[in-house]
Design an enzyme around this catalytic site. Structure first.
Site, PDB file in Angstrom:
ATOM      1  N   ASP A 182       1.026  -1.211   0.089  1.00  0.00           N
ATOM      2  CA  ASP A 182       0.067  -0.005   0.017  1.00  0.00           C
ATOM      3  C   ASP A 182       0.747   1.234   0.026  1.00  0.00           C
ATOM      4  OD1 ASP A 182      -1.902   1.694   0.193  1.00  0.00           O
ATOM      5  OD2 ASP A 182      -2.678   0.756   2.208  1.00  0.00           O
TER       6      ASP A 182
ATOM      7  N   GLY B 212      -5.555   3.519  -7.544  1.00  0.00           N
ATOM      8  CA  GLY B 212      -5.569   3.776  -9.202  1.00  0.00           C
ATOM      9  C   GLY B 212      -4.892   4.895  -9.720  1.00  0.00           C
TER      10      GLY B 212
ATOM     11  N   ASP C 225     -10.793   3.937  -1.117  1.00  0.00           N
ATOM     12  CA  ASP C 225     -11.252   3.018  -0.403  1.00  0.00           C
ATOM     13  C   ASP C 225     -12.839   3.020  -0.489  1.00  0.00           C
ATOM     14  OD1 ASP C 225      -8.586   2.895   0.287  1.00  0.00           O
ATOM     15  OD2 ASP C 225      -9.168   2.998   2.448  1.00  0.00           O
TER      16      ASP C 225
END
Ligand code: GLA
Length: 390
Positions: A147, A194, A215
């Site tokens: 992440d 993205g 999210d």
């Protein structure tokens, strides 16, 4: 015939490198499992993960195809003097936890960041990529969600968007290579919301899946905005590399049954990873029925690996289609209004023959051979999901 196959596989290895070959074998169909974040966030620990693994088996989810038990952020402790990452007190023994999960016929996933800190402020992998991948392999980890989080700060200092972009690709490639070096197959999940059209390059940095959006939350508005905005991304997905519109919210309680069916059907049309994000130990029969519906899962997991797309839209009515193995097709007729609507569709308009065999998937009912048109009665925020054979 054999010669041709050998030549093809050698060419594939030359084109892709062995890392990519590994990538395709770990996620030939979109990964299925569970992730801790949507429901538990930072309140996740060893006992909870074990209970989820138990429930994945007892609820029938494992037998329906769910495999990964993924621990998201907040498991991380500090680093030892050697630099090795340690777990915090919530996870006393990650190897023992992996053994437990593996003992149930499941796989264990973990989470980190290419930045110095994760999104929840825990220790990231920056400068420790090889060491961390080796630690995960030693523990028996099968899946890594990586992440972006604080790597963003490093990118901001890059001076130009081009350099920042290059740094991000390098950071993901670095961890991919570190995973390949361990020799242990691990699904590699990119999470950077993205940015920079990740679908165009996610596979080239070793990603098996990449988040396409920010999210999700357990609300129809958020889920549907994310889901329907996936239109046009189909060509970037395929066996080994998938678009990821985020984890499921089915069963978390803030959507109704029709809305959760829409969520599950849309994700299946999108060939999306099916990572349940609810508490598996307290599921209602409706939640279990949605998550374990074999025919919906079969659409998601279809071997052709062709993501579906929007085929028609008019106001709040949308029809999405997905080509399936053996010439079949999944058609999802969505009603984005709050009240029921009848939506009519003609088969030839969607490239089908005039006479087709139709099954209503959520109803579990064959509608027989139909000619010309079908008028679907779609509940508010709901879907009629059809499997059509010619
Ligand atoms: C980001 C991700 C989420 C979750 C959290 C954890 O927001 O997008 O899916 O992993 O970080 O901190």
């Amino acid at each position: 015939m054999i010669k041709k196959a050998v030549v093809a596989s050698v060419l594939m290895m030359l084109a892709c490198g062995s890392g990519k070959a590994q990538q395709t074998t770990v996620a030939a169909t979109p990964p299925m499992g569970w992730n801790s974040w949507n429901h538990f966030a930072e309140k996740i620990d060893d006992a909870t993960v074990r209970a989820q693994a138990d429930a994945m088996v007892s609820s029938g989810m494992r037998d329906a195809g769910y495999v990964y038990i993924n621990i998201d952020d907040t498991w991380e402790g500090t680093r030892a003097a050697s630099g090795e990452i340690q777990t915090n007190q919530k996870f006393p023994d990650m190897k023992a936890l992996a053994d437990y999960v593996h003992g149930k016929g499941l796989k264990l996933g973990i989470y980190s960041s290419p930045g110095p800190k994760t999104c929840a402020g825990y220790e990231g992998s920056y400068g420790h990529e090889e060491q961390d991948a080796a630690t995960y392999a030693k523990w028996g980890i099968d899946y890594l969600k990586y992440d972006l989080c604080s790597f963003d700060e490093i990118m901001k200092k890059a001076g130009s968007p081009e350099v920042a972009h290059k740094l991000m690709l390098e950071a993901y490639t670095k961890m991919h290579e570190a995973i390949v070096k361990t020799g242990r197959p691990m699904v590699f999940s990119l999470c950077q919301y993205g940015a920079d059209h990740v679908w165009e390059w996610g596979a080239s940095v070793g990603g098996n899946l990449w988040r396409t959006t920010d999210d999700i939350s357990d609300r129809y508005d958020r889920m549907s905005v994310i889901g329907f905005q996936q239109a046009g991304l189909a060509k970037f997905a395929g066996p080994g590399h998938w678009n990821d519109p985020d984890m499921l919210e089915v069963g978390n309680g803030k959507m109704n049954v029709e809305e959760y069916r829409t969520h599950m059907a849309l994700w299946a049309l999108l060939a999306a990873p099916l990572l349940a994000g609810n508490d598996l130990t307290t599921m209602s029969p409706e939640t279990i029925a949605i998550l374990t519906n074999r025919e919906v899962i079969a659409i998601d997991q279809d071997k052709l690996g062709k993501q579906g797309d929007r085929m028609w839209a008019q106001g709040s009515q949308e029809i999405w289609g997905r080509e399936l193995e053996g010439g079949a097709m999944a058609l999802a007729i969505f009603n984005r209004f709050e009240w029921p609507q009848t939506i009519e569709m003609s088969f030839v308009r969607f490239g089908l023959k005039d006479r087709v065999k139709v099954r209503d998937v959520w109803a579990g009912k064959d509608l027989g051979t139909l000619s010309g048109k079908y008028a679907a009665h779609v509940p508010g925020h709901g879907v009629v999901l059809l499997r059509v054979t010619q």
